[in-house]
Design a protein around this motif. Structure first.
Motif, PDB file in Angstrom:
ATOM      1  N   UNK A 189       8.646   7.734 -21.876  1.00  0.00           N
ATOM      2  CA  UNK A 189       9.190   7.364 -20.568  1.00  0.00           C
ATOM      3  C   UNK A 189       8.217   6.459 -19.827  1.00  0.00           C
ATOM      4  N   UNK A 190       8.779   5.545 -19.052  1.00  0.00           N
ATOM      5  CA  UNK A 190       7.998   4.505 -18.392  1.00  0.00           C
ATOM      6  C   UNK A 190       7.040   5.080 -17.350  1.00  0.00           C
ATOM      7  N   UNK A 204       3.094   4.187 -17.291  1.00  0.00           N
ATOM      8  CA  UNK A 204       2.430   3.495 -16.185  1.00  0.00           C
ATOM      9  C   UNK A 204       1.370   4.380 -15.554  1.00  0.00           C
ATOM     10  N   UNK A 205       1.661   5.677 -15.444  1.00  0.00           N
ATOM     11  CA  UNK A 205       0.667   6.593 -14.899  1.00  0.00           C
ATOM     12  C   UNK A 205      -0.597   6.616 -15.735  1.00  0.00           C
ATOM     13  N   UNK A 206      -0.453   6.499 -17.048  1.00  0.00           N
ATOM     14  CA  UNK A 206      -1.617   6.514 -17.932  1.00  0.00           C
ATOM     15  C   UNK A 206      -2.359   5.181 -17.906  1.00  0.00           C
ATOM     16  N   UNK A 207      -1.625   4.088 -17.851  1.00  0.00           N
ATOM     17  CA  UNK A 207      -2.240   2.768 -17.931  1.00  0.00           C
ATOM     18  C   UNK A 207      -2.885   2.328 -16.617  1.00  0.00           C
ATOM     19  N   UNK A 208      -2.244   2.659 -15.505  1.00  0.00           N
ATOM     20  CA  UNK A 208      -2.731   2.191 -14.211  1.00  0.00           C
ATOM     21  C   UNK A 208      -2.083   0.881 -13.808  1.00  0.00           C
ATOM     22  N   UNK A 209      -2.087   0.608 -12.506  1.00  0.00           N
ATOM     23  CA  UNK A 209      -1.384  -0.558 -11.969  1.00  0.00           C
ATOM     24  C   UNK A 209      -2.005  -1.879 -12.402  1.00  0.00           C
ATOM     25  N   UNK A 250       5.151   0.388 -22.759  1.00  0.00           N
ATOM     26  CA  UNK A 250       5.273   1.577 -23.603  1.00  0.00           C
ATOM     27  C   UNK A 250       4.470   1.414 -24.892  1.00  0.00           C
ATOM     28  N   UNK A 251       4.497   0.213 -25.450  1.00  0.00           N
ATOM     29  CA  UNK A 251       3.736  -0.043 -26.673  1.00  0.00           C
ATOM     30  C   UNK A 251       2.241   0.103 -26.428  1.00  0.00           C
ATOM     31  N   UNK A 289       0.812  -1.225   0.000  1.00  0.00           N
ATOM     32  CA  UNK A 289       0.000   0.000   0.000  1.00  0.00           C
ATOM     33  C   UNK A 289       0.845   1.274   0.000  1.00  0.00           C
ATOM     34  N   UNK A 290       2.125   1.145   0.337  1.00  0.00           N
ATOM     35  CA  UNK A 290       2.994   2.319   0.368  1.00  0.00           C
ATOM     36  C   UNK A 290       3.740   2.534  -0.950  1.00  0.00           C
ATOM     37  N   UNK A 291       3.574   1.592  -1.876  1.00  0.00           N
ATOM     38  CA  UNK A 291       4.279   1.712  -3.153  1.00  0.00           C
ATOM     39  C   UNK A 291       3.696   2.858  -3.968  1.00  0.00           C
ATOM     40  N   UNK A 292       4.543   3.751  -4.413  1.00  0.00           N
ATOM     41  CA  UNK A 292       4.089   4.852  -5.254  1.00  0.00           C
ATOM     42  C   UNK A 292       4.539   4.609  -6.692  1.00  0.00           C
ATOM     43  N   UNK A 293       4.217   5.537  -7.566  1.00  0.00           N
ATOM     44  CA  UNK A 293       4.538   5.378  -8.982  1.00  0.00           C
ATOM     45  C   UNK A 293       6.035   5.225  -9.199  1.00  0.00           C
ATOM     46  N   UNK A 294       6.829   5.996  -8.473  1.00  0.00           N
ATOM     47  CA  UNK A 294       8.281   5.935  -8.653  1.00  0.00           C
ATOM     48  C   UNK A 294       8.822   4.548  -8.333  1.00  0.00           C
ATOM     49  N   UNK A 295       8.301   3.924  -7.269  1.00  0.00           N
ATOM     50  CA  UNK A 295       8.746   2.583  -6.890  1.00  0.00           C
ATOM     51  C   UNK A 295       8.351   1.560  -7.949  1.00  0.00           C
ATOM     52  N   UNK A 296       7.124   1.665  -8.442  1.00  0.00           N
ATOM     53  CA  UNK A 296       6.659   0.726  -9.464  1.00  0.00           C
ATOM     54  C   UNK A 296       7.500   0.873 -10.731  1.00  0.00           C
TER      55      UNK A 296
END
Length: 280
Positions: free
Chosen positions: A82-83, A87-92, A65-66, A43-50
């Motif tokens: 950039x990754x 990831x921010x656009x796609x979601x976890x 990216x594709x 629950x503490x994982x943020x975008x930078x960690x992912x």
């Protein structure tokens, strides 16, 4: 089951038991999927960690990216390079699904050239089940469509992993009947074990362990129900399934297929989309 087959089955199942207990390393691609999944559970994982964890595996990174640059997620066509942005656009949820898809695809390509026809059939079937499950969930409104798609994608992960490990054994390369006997007997239980190790929700793991069993379902209202019907609609009678099905069971399955047959055509666009984004 012959004595010779019993012996070879014991050898491979002993190896897999050690895999699942953590005594033997998984393929790199599956290790990466496990690491990504564990990170996403924090629950503490943020975008930078992912981004940091995903960036370790170039195949998964390039696939994300594709997807992020596809028309579905990037209708403007402005390149995403950039990754973090991807990831921010796609979601976890997409990250989790994609990492598993890449892992399964790479398991098939890494060793089992002798089983290519089986692996290709399993992959196409998985894509079709995933797409139909997403359409069913979307139309019925009782199950999250993304979770239903994930369940469909990984429902035969046991087949993929058994093919990966069986490639180490010349006996299976020389005896396809023994290979199918192995798949029929153990793909569900091994698939469930893998999904537990990968940290997928219990509901998905349980659905996987029962997806080939005839069910008396009035209205699909769970991932298990949706996966059962999606598997039937995709043509669930695969070579790695038991062949001792009674005429009554066959008739019941056919009746279940007919209940939602119209969804297959609706899922065709989803199937093409999944094939384009997840297939290498």
């Amino acid at each position: 089951m012959t004595a010779d087959n019993n012996h070879i089955h014991f050898k491979i199942l002993d190896q897999i038991a050690r895999d699942l207990s953590g005594d033997v390393n998984f393929p790199t691609c599956l290790d990466a999927a496990v690491l990504i999944r564990n990170t996403l559970r924090d629950p503490l994982a943020d975008l930078a960690k992912v981004v940091q964890v995903v960036g370790v595996e170039p195949l998964i990174s390039s696939k994300l990216l594709r997807i992020a640059n596809s028309v579905v997620y990037n209708p403007s066509g402005w390149p995403i390079t950039d990754l973090g942005t991807a990831i921010g656009r796609l979601g976890f949820e997409v990250v989790r699904t994609t990492s598993l898809a890449v892992a399964m695809d790479q398991m098939l390509k890494s060793r089992h050239l002798a089983f290519e026809h089986i692996g290709h059939k399993a992959w196409e079937h998985s894509l079709e089940v995933a797409a139909i499950a997403r359409v069913l969930a979307r139309r019925l409104g009782r199950v999250n469509p993304d979770e239903a798609m994930l369940a469909g994608l990984v429902h035969d992960i046991g087949v993929f992993y058994l093919l990966f490990r069986a490639a180490e054994f010349p006996e299976y390369r020389a005896d396809e009947a023994a290979l199918f006997e192995l798949l029929r007997g153990w793909h569900e239980s091994i698939g469930e074990g893998l999904l537990h190790l990968l940290g997928l929700p219990e509901e998905i793991a349980k659905a996987i362990s029962e997806h080939d069993h005839l069910s008396d379902v009035g209205t699909p209202c769970s991932i298990r129900d949706v996966l059962y019907f999606a598997n039937l609609l995709a043509g669930g009678d695969q070579d790695w399934l038991p062949s001792d099905v009674t005429p009554e069971q066959l008739a019941a399955r056919e009746a279940d297929r007919e209940r939602y047959a119209e969804f297959v055509a609706e899922a065709e666009a989803d199937i093409q989309e999944l094939r384009a984004t997840l297939s290498a």
